[in-house]
Design an enzyme around this catalytic site. Structure first.
Site, PDB file in Angstrom:
ATOM      1  N   LYS A  76      38.205  60.067  35.905  1.00 10.87           N
ATOM      2  CA  LYS A  76      37.974  61.516  35.760  1.00 10.87           C
ATOM      3  C   LYS A  76      39.117  62.279  36.408  1.00 10.87           C
ATOM      4  CE  LYS A  76      34.387  64.987  36.799  1.00 10.87           C
ATOM      5  NZ  LYS A  76      33.088  65.186  37.460  1.00 10.87           N
ATOM      6  N   SER A  79      29.684  67.315  34.559  1.00  9.80           N
ATOM      7  CA  SER A  79      31.067  67.621  34.294  1.00  9.80           C
ATOM      8  C   SER A  79      31.897  66.400  33.885  1.00  9.80           C
ATOM      9  CB  SER A  79      31.694  68.279  35.525  1.00  9.80           C
ATOM     10  OG  SER A  79      31.676  67.412  36.638  1.00  9.80           O
ATOM     11  N   SER A 118      26.716  65.246  37.782  1.00 11.80           N
ATOM     12  CA  SER A 118      27.829  65.094  36.834  1.00 11.80           C
ATOM     13  C   SER A 118      28.156  63.673  36.409  1.00 11.80           C
ATOM     14  CB  SER A 118      29.084  65.733  37.403  1.00 11.80           C
ATOM     15  OG  SER A 118      29.003  67.114  37.225  1.00 11.80           O
TER      16      SER A 118
END
Ligand code: GLN
Length: 476
Positions: free
Chosen positions: A76, A151, A175
């Site tokens: 990420k 996210s 997330s």
């Protein structure tokens, strides 16, 4: 043979039937073919990944057996990979490249993992749909009109679509788990402090965690075993050894008491998700778990406490982006104050601005006690709520999300509706507990079969319990 499943790749590598280089080439081809539609990767390091693969192949040939050899990994873009761009889904970092490597990434690499690229995410981790990203939205692999969750939406979409073996996500309020649930993969948010936060760009430091997002439970356990442990560079990281998360997977759930919190099955939960989750809970009972109802009465205050505390921490953490030291600087400012205000105005997206404003307000003199102070007290009560529940059960089972993946744009004009999507996930972060989402079935929505996630929560440091229970759901 492509070996998109890491367990198969591992065996094939051991038998000499494939090489790390071939695995990386395969995923590079998949990314080239599929990523333009998904927008899951925002940076692909083909050169670096192939070089690393060749180095590993040489090491394997001379007898080395690192535990995650040939694991092709997405990271990420909120987590630092040395020498690679770091955007956090924001314009404010400009063309910044990280000079440091996150401890989690360093440990995975030392165990044989190969970083193939950085994955899309909501700006600084703020969002539940991956629509707040300077790179544009990531898309759901099963239906491009839907969001993959957020996210860590890029990580979830990449793993679900077979663009890498596994990915790292970060979880401040859901997330990792929410996008895992939406995309039909496993997402593990470890206990706060279990995995070092060094090299994770701070959103809300007392909530932030790094964890694995994988197609199956065993790989999450393997990655946790490698990433866990104290780190002198993160004073909140903990010493307790993770035990044997892989070895204990086979232990099943016989004799465990599993609590269903009434408040997580109440109004607001999509009825088809509810039946899907309850059917999976029946499978736990059939495997020998005792199912009991419990109450977590503070649940309804979770969203409020979470969004007061995390915006407060974010307003402080994000003050470092001032256009002076690094990242993007607005041109043509007449004085220092204007450098700050214009750089931040041009660099941050709307959602981040909203959070910084909220957070600054709840911390401001005159409002501090009424909002920040009270939310801190609520957080302590939250921990007590869970502790009381864990006095009578070993773990909790809940839906991960109130509904399956929603349509892109569904909450575009209503930030509060987006915040409410996190209703079942913020509790684990408020209390610092380990929690995991495992696919437990599908539901039909407008003609598309969409995955549903079942969430397990356990007492601090008991990742072994959520992994064991998830394994039972996975094998069906
Ligand atoms: N959706 C939540 C938020 O926007 C959770 C984000 C996260 O876990 N990083 O704050």
């Amino acid at each position: 043979m492509p070996f998109t499943r890491y367990s198969e790749a591992r065996e094939a590598l051991a038998r000499g039937e494939t090489s790390c280089e071939r695995l990386v080439s395969f995923f590079l081809d998949r990314i080239a073919a599929v990523n333009p539609a998904l927008n899951a990767f925002v940076d692909v390091d083909a050169h670096g990944a192939l070089a690393e693969a060749r180095r590993l192949d040489a090491a394997l040939a001379s007898g080395a057996r690192p535990p995650l050899a040939g694991l092709v990994l997405g990271v990420k873009d909120l987590v630092c990979v040395a020498g690679r761009p770091l955007t956090c889904g924001s314009a404010i970092l400009g063309d910044f490249r990280s000079s440091i490597e996150a401890t989690a990434v360093e440990r995975l690499r030392a165990a044989g993992a190969i970083v193939i690229g950085k994955t899309n995410c909501d700006e600084f981790g703020m969002g539940s749909s991956n629509e707040h990203s300077v790179h544009g939205p990531a898309r759901h692999p099963l239906d491009p009109a839907r969001v993959p969750g957020g996210s860590s939406g890029g990580s979830a979409a990449a793993v679900a679509a077979g663009l890498c073996h596994a990915a790292l996500g970060t979880d401040t309020g859901g997330s990792i788990r929410q996008p895992a649930a939406f995309c039909g993969i496993v997402g593990l948010k470890p206990t706060y402090g279990r995995v070092s936060r060094w090299g994770l760009v701070a959103y809300a430091s007392s909530f932030d965690t790094i964890g694995p997002m994988t197609p199956d439970v065993e790989l999450s356990a393997r990655m946790l075993a490698v990433m866990a442990g104290s780190d002198p560079r993160d004073a909140t990281s903990c010493d307790e050894p993770p035990g044997d998360p892989v070895g204990s997977l086979a232990e099943g759930v016989r004799g465990l008491r599993v609590g269903l919190p009434t408040e997580y099955f109440a109004e607001g939960l999509d009825p088809s998700v509810r039946s899907c989750v309850l059917a999976a809970v029946d499978r736990l009972a059939a495997a020998g778990a005792e199912i009991v109802e419990v109450s977590l009465p503070l649940t309804r205050y979770g969203i409020a406490a979470y969004y007061v505390l995390t915006t407060a921490e974010a307003s402080s953490n994000l003050s470092r982006y001032d256009g002076v030291r690094y990242g993007r600087r607005a041109l043509g400012a007449r004085d220092l104050q204007e450098v700050y205000t214009r750089s931040r105005d041009e660099g941050f997206g709307d959602e981040v601005k909203r959070r910084v404003l909220l957070g600054t307000w709840v911390l401001s003199s005159g409002y501090y006690d009424a909002y920040y102070g009270r939310a801190q007290k609520a957080r302590a009560l939250f921990r007590d709520d869970f502790e009381r529940a864990f006095a009578s059960v070993d773990l909790l089972a809940t839906p991960t999300t109130p509904r399956p993946a929603f349509r892109a744009g569904a909450h575009a004009d209503d930030p509060l509706a987006m915040y409410l999507e996190d209703v079942y996930t913020v509790g684990a972060n408020l209390a610092g507990l380990p929690a995991l989402s495992v696919p437990c079935g599908t539901v039909a929505d407008a003609g598309v079969e969409l995955p549903v996630g079942l969430q397990f929560l356990a007492p601090r440091l008991r990742e072994d319990l959520v992994l064991r229970a998830a394994r039972v759901i996975e094998v069906g």
